[in-house]
Design an enzyme around this catalytic site. Structure first.
Site, PDB file in Angstrom:
ATOM      1  N   MET A 150      43.058  58.891  39.280  1.00 60.37           N
ATOM      2  CA  MET A 150      42.046  59.450  38.386  1.00 60.37           C
ATOM      3  C   MET A 150      42.102  60.970  38.397  1.00 60.37           C
ATOM      4  SD  MET A 150      38.813  58.563  40.823  1.00 60.37           S
ATOM      5  CE  MET A 150      39.531  57.169  41.662  1.00 60.37           C
ATOM      6  N   GLY A 186      36.406  64.008  35.456  1.00 62.24           N
ATOM      7  CA  GLY A 186      35.718  63.186  36.435  1.00 62.24           C
ATOM      8  C   GLY A 186      35.838  61.728  36.056  1.00 62.24           C
ATOM      9  N   THR A 187      36.449  60.917  36.923  1.00 64.72           N
ATOM     10  CA  THR A 187      36.784  59.543  36.580  1.00 64.72           C
ATOM     11  C   THR A 187      36.767  58.710  37.846  1.00 64.72           C
ATOM     12  OG1 THR A 187      38.229  60.377  34.830  1.00 64.72           O
ATOM     13  CG2 THR A 187      38.564  58.094  35.490  1.00 64.72           C
ATOM     14  N   VAL A 188      36.558  57.391  37.706  1.00 65.95           N
ATOM     15  CA  VAL A 188      36.710  56.487  38.839  1.00 65.95           C
ATOM     16  C   VAL A 188      37.751  55.429  38.503  1.00 65.95           C
ATOM     17  CG1 VAL A 188      34.403  56.839  39.791  1.00 65.95           C
ATOM     18  CG2 VAL A 188      34.756  55.069  38.066  1.00 65.95           C
TER      19      VAL A 188
END
Length: 534
Positions: free
Chosen positions: A434, A352-354
């Site tokens: 991402m 989970g990344t932005v």
């Protein structure tokens, strides 16, 4: 009304602007960056504002307690920032095994490493910003105080996390997560307003002290107290010693374009290695099974070697220079045959990344990424602060013979990677995709879509993606052409067509025309992506 139901195909066009542009995975965060641009800030100020807002408006993928990396183009020079934090000084393989773990746990206090995000904001602001850090954080503070309605993809992943957490996070250390993110003991629905006053107070404190309160002051004390209460390893002494690192970016030249990444401990090198190997193969052909097969095989080789060797640079058994050398690419490309290979299997976890990209009318551009690693991260929230702590330490090995073995004060192999493209010494622009171990695969596909097929930024992102999982296993998106699925299967690939594209990364692109200054941006259709421009 089902906001995740899309029975008809839709498309986006490339966005054009001249004064400035911010592209990210959440509309309100993009607007935060645009607001700062219009107040007189530059692209770096806008990126900080957007990144801070993302901790509020997309907490399913990042938070104040995560890590960050950035590639910054200012005055015709590219700068790299590694704001990944090390493991606590008190942790060790023996200490973790004494707690009953045979491998690093994914959740709880054990996999928490020093967060680099607040230090990244402060470092970027100090070196390149035009406005104060406090000013750049104001939009994020407002969202946290006043609240905002959940967007569709955000609501989807929030509910998935809650359903998982309520079954597994039953002990006291997780209570603050539920108090913060499920105040009514349920996940907020799509369109429902959520607010976090503790988050707002934390952002104010970070802005007023240039992040020192997080590492040396009141926030550090709260983190320290919580960890002591719940037998965690992270301590105030770990926080107070932390400083992000300015680094020299690494690159590979792919068919006349220089593709730039952050050097190890990040996995950006995997994308460069795969591009180098693939360039040694046959000339790429549009929608060709042979080209796709070679791309997948090149990525397999790069990932296999990346997993074996990438860690802190001084502990790598082979140098980054060797892995990016022409001789290495030539040698590895010769191992690719007409059929799918079965390299050493590696189970690729989800992440989970932005990601965000920003540009202004002076030519400044930034490629920025931050993450709590797996969704909400460790599941640990410091009560009353909105600080959700990452679980980045989960990637450490407890095998003493592995280069990425857990050590006190060591940074682990890192998945989050910003990308940047230049040609003949001039900036083309920032890009990123991402999503955990999909990221170098997404970088590879975006670059080849752009350079080999001349796709515009939006089309380069929209093109259906593949994802190598392990062994001969390859996942493809629902829209992936069936004739290519069949052809890859005939070459020995075990192809799985997924029901939706959420696991295939979420990217943004901003390209700049160096003659006219015109910016063109693409944003991800796989998330709540948006471009704010003027």
């Amino acid at each position: 009304m089902d906001h995740l139901y899309h029975p008809f195909a839709s498309k986006r066009h490339t966005v054009f602007a001249k004064k400035g542009m911010v592209a990210t995975s959440q509309p309100l965060a993009a607007q935060a960056g645009l607001e700062i641009l219009q107040k007189g800030g530059n692209a770096i100020d806008a990126a900080i504002a957007t990144a801070a807002a993302l901790t509020v408006v997309e907490p399913t993928s990042n938070g104040i307690g995560g890590d960050a990396f950035a590639l910054v183009w200012v005055k015709d020079q590219l700068h790299g920032l590694n704001a990944s934090g090390p493991s606590p000084e008190s942790i060790s393989v023996e200490a973790v095994k004494n707690l009953g773990h045979e491998k690093m746990p994914v959740h709880g206090v054990v996999p928490i490493t020093v967060p680099g995000v607040p230090a990244a904001w402060a470092a970027l602001s100090k070196k390149f910003g035009r406005l104060s850090l406090a000013e750049a954080l104001k939009p994020a503070i407002r969202y946290a105080e006043e609240g905002y309605p959940l967007t569709p993809i955000l609501g989807k992943y929030w509910k998935l996390a809650y359903n998982k957490f309520k079954e597994n996070f039953t002990t006291e250390e997780y209570e603050a997560w539920f108090e913060t993110f499920t105040p009514e003991r349920k996940a907020p629905e799509i369109g429902e307003v959520w607010k976090s006053p503790g988050h707002a107070a934390t952002l104010k404190s970070i802005g007023e002290t240039n992040a020192r309160s997080f590492y040396e002051g009141e926030l550090a004390d709260k983190i320290d107290d919580f960890m002591k209460k719940h037998n965690g390893f992270l301590a105030k002494s770990d926080l107070s010693k932390y400083e992000p690192q300015w680094v020299t970016p690494i690159s590979a030249n792919y068919r006349g374009y220089d593709v730039w990444e952050i050097p190890p401990n990040g996995q950006g090198m995997v994308a460069l290695m795969a591009l180098n190997i693939f360039e040694k193969m046959s000339p790429p052909a549009w929608q060709s099974a042979e080209t796709l097969h070679q791309q997948i095989e090149a990525m397999k080789l790069a990932f296999t070697d990346g997993q074996a060797f990438i860690t802190e640079p001084e502990e790598m058994p082979i140098s980054a220079e060797e892995l990016l050398s022409d001789a290495y690419a030539e040698k590895r490309s010769k191992t690719i045959t007409e059929v799918a290979s079965d390299p050493t299997p590696y189970e690729l976890p989800k992440g989970g990344t932005v990601y965000l990209a920003a540009a202004d009318d002076e030519g400044n551009m930034i490629s920025y990424i931050q993450s709590n690693y797996m969704g909400f991260g460790s599941g640990i929230v410091i009560p009353g602060t909105g600080i959700s702590l990452q679980n980045r330490g989960a990637d450490f090995s407890l095998d003493e013979s592995h280069p990425n073995v857990l050590r006190p004060g060591k940074r682990t192999y890192h998945t989050i990677i910003p990308g940047f493209l230049t040609k003949n010494g001039q900036a083309v622009g920032p890009f990123g995709v991402m999503g955990g171990y999909m990221q170098p695969q997404g970088h590879f596909q975006v670059v080849t879509n752009t350079v080999d097929y001349l796709l515009n930024p939006q089309a380069a992102l929209d093109m259906p993606r593949w994802q190598w999982m392990k062994g001969k296993s390859v996942h493809v998106e629902p829209e992936f052409p069936n004739y290519l699925v069949q052809a890859l299967a005939r070459k020995g690939h075990e192809v799985h067509v997924t029901p939706e594209g959420g696991s295939f990364g979420r990217g943004q692109i901003i390209w700049r025309n160096n003659e006219t200054g015109v910016l063109q941006g693409g944003t991800e259709s796989r998330t709540d992506g948006a471009i704010a421009a003027w």
